[in-house]
Design an enzyme around this catalytic site. Sequence first.
Site, PDB file in Angstrom:
ATOM      1  CB  ALA A 186      -3.714  -4.481   3.208  1.00  0.00           C
ATOM      2  CD  GLU A 260      -1.543  11.024   3.103  1.00  0.00           C
ATOM      3  OE1 GLU A 260      -0.987  11.153   4.200  1.00  0.00           O
ATOM      4  OE2 GLU A 260      -2.071  11.980   2.496  1.00  0.00           O
ATOM      5  CB  CYS A 294       0.334   6.642   9.892  1.00  0.00           C
ATOM      6  SG  CYS A 294      -1.284   7.328   9.548  1.00  0.00           S
TER       7      CYS A 294
HETATM    8  P1  NAP Z   1       3.041  -1.725   3.850  1.00  0.00           P
HETATM    9  O1  NAP Z   1       3.722  -2.993   4.163  1.00  0.00           O
HETATM   10  O2  NAP Z   1       3.835  -0.638   3.228  1.00  0.00           O
HETATM   11  O3  NAP Z   1       1.809  -2.117   2.909  1.00  0.00           O
HETATM   12  C1  NAP Z   1       0.905  -1.174   2.426  1.00  0.00           C
HETATM   13  C2  NAP Z   1       0.340  -1.651   1.111  1.00  0.00           C
HETATM   14  O4  NAP Z   1       1.408  -1.757   0.154  1.00  0.00           O
HETATM   15  C3  NAP Z   1      -0.301  -3.028   1.172  1.00  0.00           C
HETATM   16  O5  NAP Z   1      -1.407  -3.040   0.307  1.00  0.00           O
HETATM   17  C4  NAP Z   1       0.807  -3.930   0.665  1.00  0.00           C
HETATM   18  O6  NAP Z   1       0.358  -5.140   0.133  1.00  0.00           O
HETATM   19  C5  NAP Z   1       1.396  -3.047  -0.414  1.00  0.00           C
HETATM   20  N1  NAP Z   1       2.753  -3.415  -0.800  1.00  0.00           N
HETATM   21  C6  NAP Z   1       3.722  -3.994  -0.057  1.00  0.00           C
HETATM   22  N2  NAP Z   1       4.837  -4.161  -0.803  1.00  0.00           N
HETATM   23  C7  NAP Z   1       4.559  -3.682  -2.037  1.00  0.00           C
HETATM   24  C8  NAP Z   1       5.298  -3.571  -3.257  1.00  0.00           C
HETATM   25  N3  NAP Z   1       6.549  -3.983  -3.369  1.00  0.00           N
HETATM   26  N4  NAP Z   1       4.693  -3.025  -4.335  1.00  0.00           N
HETATM   27  C9  NAP Z   1       3.424  -2.588  -4.258  1.00  0.00           C
HETATM   28  N5  NAP Z   1       2.670  -2.664  -3.141  1.00  0.00           N
HETATM   29  C10 NAP Z   1       3.234  -3.201  -2.040  1.00  0.00           C
HETATM   30  O7  NAP Z   1       2.364  -1.066   5.124  1.00  0.00           O
HETATM   31  P2  NAP Z   1       1.397  -1.765   6.158  1.00  0.00           P
HETATM   32  O8  NAP Z   1       2.219  -2.596   7.074  1.00  0.00           O
HETATM   33  O9  NAP Z   1       0.247  -2.381   5.470  1.00  0.00           O
HETATM   34  O10 NAP Z   1       0.817  -0.485   6.909  1.00  0.00           O
HETATM   35  C11 NAP Z   1       1.479   0.119   7.937  1.00  0.00           C
HETATM   36  C12 NAP Z   1       2.221   1.350   7.463  1.00  0.00           C
HETATM   37  O11 NAP Z   1       1.327   2.249   6.831  1.00  0.00           O
HETATM   38  C13 NAP Z   1       2.807   2.127   8.619  1.00  0.00           C
HETATM   39  O12 NAP Z   1       4.101   2.550   8.315  1.00  0.00           O
HETATM   40  C14 NAP Z   1       1.863   3.322   8.744  1.00  0.00           C
HETATM   41  O13 NAP Z   1       2.443   4.440   9.350  1.00  0.00           O
HETATM   42  C15 NAP Z   1       1.495   3.562   7.337  1.00  0.00           C
HETATM   43  N6  NAP Z   1       0.240   4.314   7.247  1.00  0.00           N
HETATM   44  C16 NAP Z   1       0.300   5.624   6.867  1.00  0.00           C
HETATM   45  C17 NAP Z   1      -0.867   6.363   6.815  1.00  0.00           C
HETATM   46  C18 NAP Z   1      -0.817   7.801   6.406  1.00  0.00           C
HETATM   47  O14 NAP Z   1      -1.876   8.317   6.048  1.00  0.00           O
HETATM   48  N7  NAP Z   1       0.313   8.476   6.442  1.00  0.00           N
HETATM   49  C19 NAP Z   1      -2.086   5.783   7.119  1.00  0.00           C
HETATM   50  C20 NAP Z   1      -2.116   4.440   7.507  1.00  0.00           C
HETATM   51  C21 NAP Z   1      -0.934   3.715   7.551  1.00  0.00           C
HETATM   52  P3  NAP Z   1       0.333  -6.470   1.055  1.00  0.00           P
HETATM   53  O15 NAP Z   1      -0.831  -6.294   1.927  1.00  0.00           O
HETATM   54  O16 NAP Z   1       0.213  -7.595   0.129  1.00  0.00           O
HETATM   55  O17 NAP Z   1       1.630  -6.483   1.811  1.00  0.00           O
END
Ligand code: NAP
Length: 490
Positions: A186, A260, A294
Amino acid sequence: MTSTNEQRVLDMVPKGLLIGGQWRESSDGKSLDVIDPATGTVLTSIADASESDGLDAIAAAHEAQAEWAATAPRYRAELLRSAFERVNELADDFAFLMSLEMGKPVAEARGEVSYGNEFIRWFSEEAPRVTGRYGTAPDGKNRILVLKRPVGPSLFITPWNFPLAMATRKIGPAIATGCTMILKPAAQTPLTSLLLASVLQDLGLPPGVLNVIPTSRAGAVTGPIIKDGRLRKLSFTGSTAVGQRLIRDSADRVLRTSMELGGNAPLIVFDDANIDKAVEGALLAKLRNMGEACTAANRFIVHESVAEEFSRRVASRMSKLKMARGTVPDANIGPLIDEPSRQAVHRLVEDAVAEGAKIMTGGQLPEGGGYFYPPTVLTNVSPDSDILHEEIFGPVAPVVTFTSEEEAIGLANATEYGLVAYAFTEDLNRGLRLAEKLEVGMLGLNTGLVSNPAAPFGGIKSSGLGREGGFEGIDEYLETVYVGIADPLA
Ligand code: NAP
């Protein structure tokens, strides 16, 4: 002012991109500021990968793949084991660094170092145990040989909330099976990944096996990698919305994916629960990582006969917690990751209150710098309130009541998500009924914590595809090849 320890830990982190074993600047010279969420100020700047850096990373991963896959499982296991030892030696530094960039209290970050590092140890133990099978077909003639081989170059995209553990859950099994990889951490928390990469590199991980490309241009950099024929797998942890988009992008090449994604965990307290255990479990499931998990309990579904006592006791405990920068020694609650996240949490609270919810503690935006939000308990929450349907990602516990087990299960399953549920009951049969009826990948029975490297972590419904950790975690990095053999005795 930056303290000496803070500067020392920040200085330990390489500030470049790791591609093909070399630390280097971004090809277009851009850099990325890493912000301290407790103050909103810049901690440090690092190289910001461009699209062409991303393509260099897939080229490096592809070039290293064949030789890496041919290394002995024992060699890869020992490498992981050495990394486990080294991360343990550096545990305090990893924890401090993680607290700086992500905000969680250092003591909690120390817990993540142990948890995240356990994936490295677990997969060091799994590496030599990958086997196939040989058997006779049912008609007694042909033989069936099944063998496993590494899936190949993999792209990992990780979130900011668990900067170490979300990376080691992927890097561990990839090293164990002989896959090369590209990690895009991230943008808000890249430092922990860079430090981990430097540890692995110092231990002799061959060039190109792990490439790390922090970037502020996530889609632009990862999009071309996903389309590139040399990539074989995408493992993503993050929001459901981004995950859905990445699944669509992966469809053209029918890429192997592990997803995930988000959660909306119910925490159910039955009238036969041990209320002491339920209160402890609720605090853990809600406040771990300031609710930015999450797996965070998002909806408290409590039997009407114990709801008043449960809510009062949870609110009383929450109101005594100290909110402070994570590096303050007795901090319990750090800041949220950024201002938009804090505003999103506050909007959910305000909406719920406008629809009749009562605030038992918290609920006010604090004065001063940083992105802090106080632990909050809401009762009388209307079933239609957004707070019950969206992932809160903050330290807010909305309580709703029920009268029958059937009603509790119905409420718990009334969500598109299916990652985890928690239930508190002293009735074992009821616990087993819940395991069969709740639509989730994981159930915490009389506990507020399910994460464990030896267990399969993952969700169903919109919470994802695949499992990380456990015996299942390694299969995500293996292809199954079947060889049909003519009867050798004929
Ligand atoms: P996010 O906005 O989806 O971002 C996650 C990752 O995806 C970051 O590295 C982000 O980069 C990247 N990303 C964003 N847009 C993208 C695109 N268009 N193409 C490729 N990569 C892209 O999520 P977050 O806000 O960081 O994390 C919170 C979410 O993660 C929550 O919904 C949580 O539930 C979930 N989570 C799930 C688990 C599980 O194991 N199920 C564990 C932890 C978290 P940037 O940093 O540059 O935006």
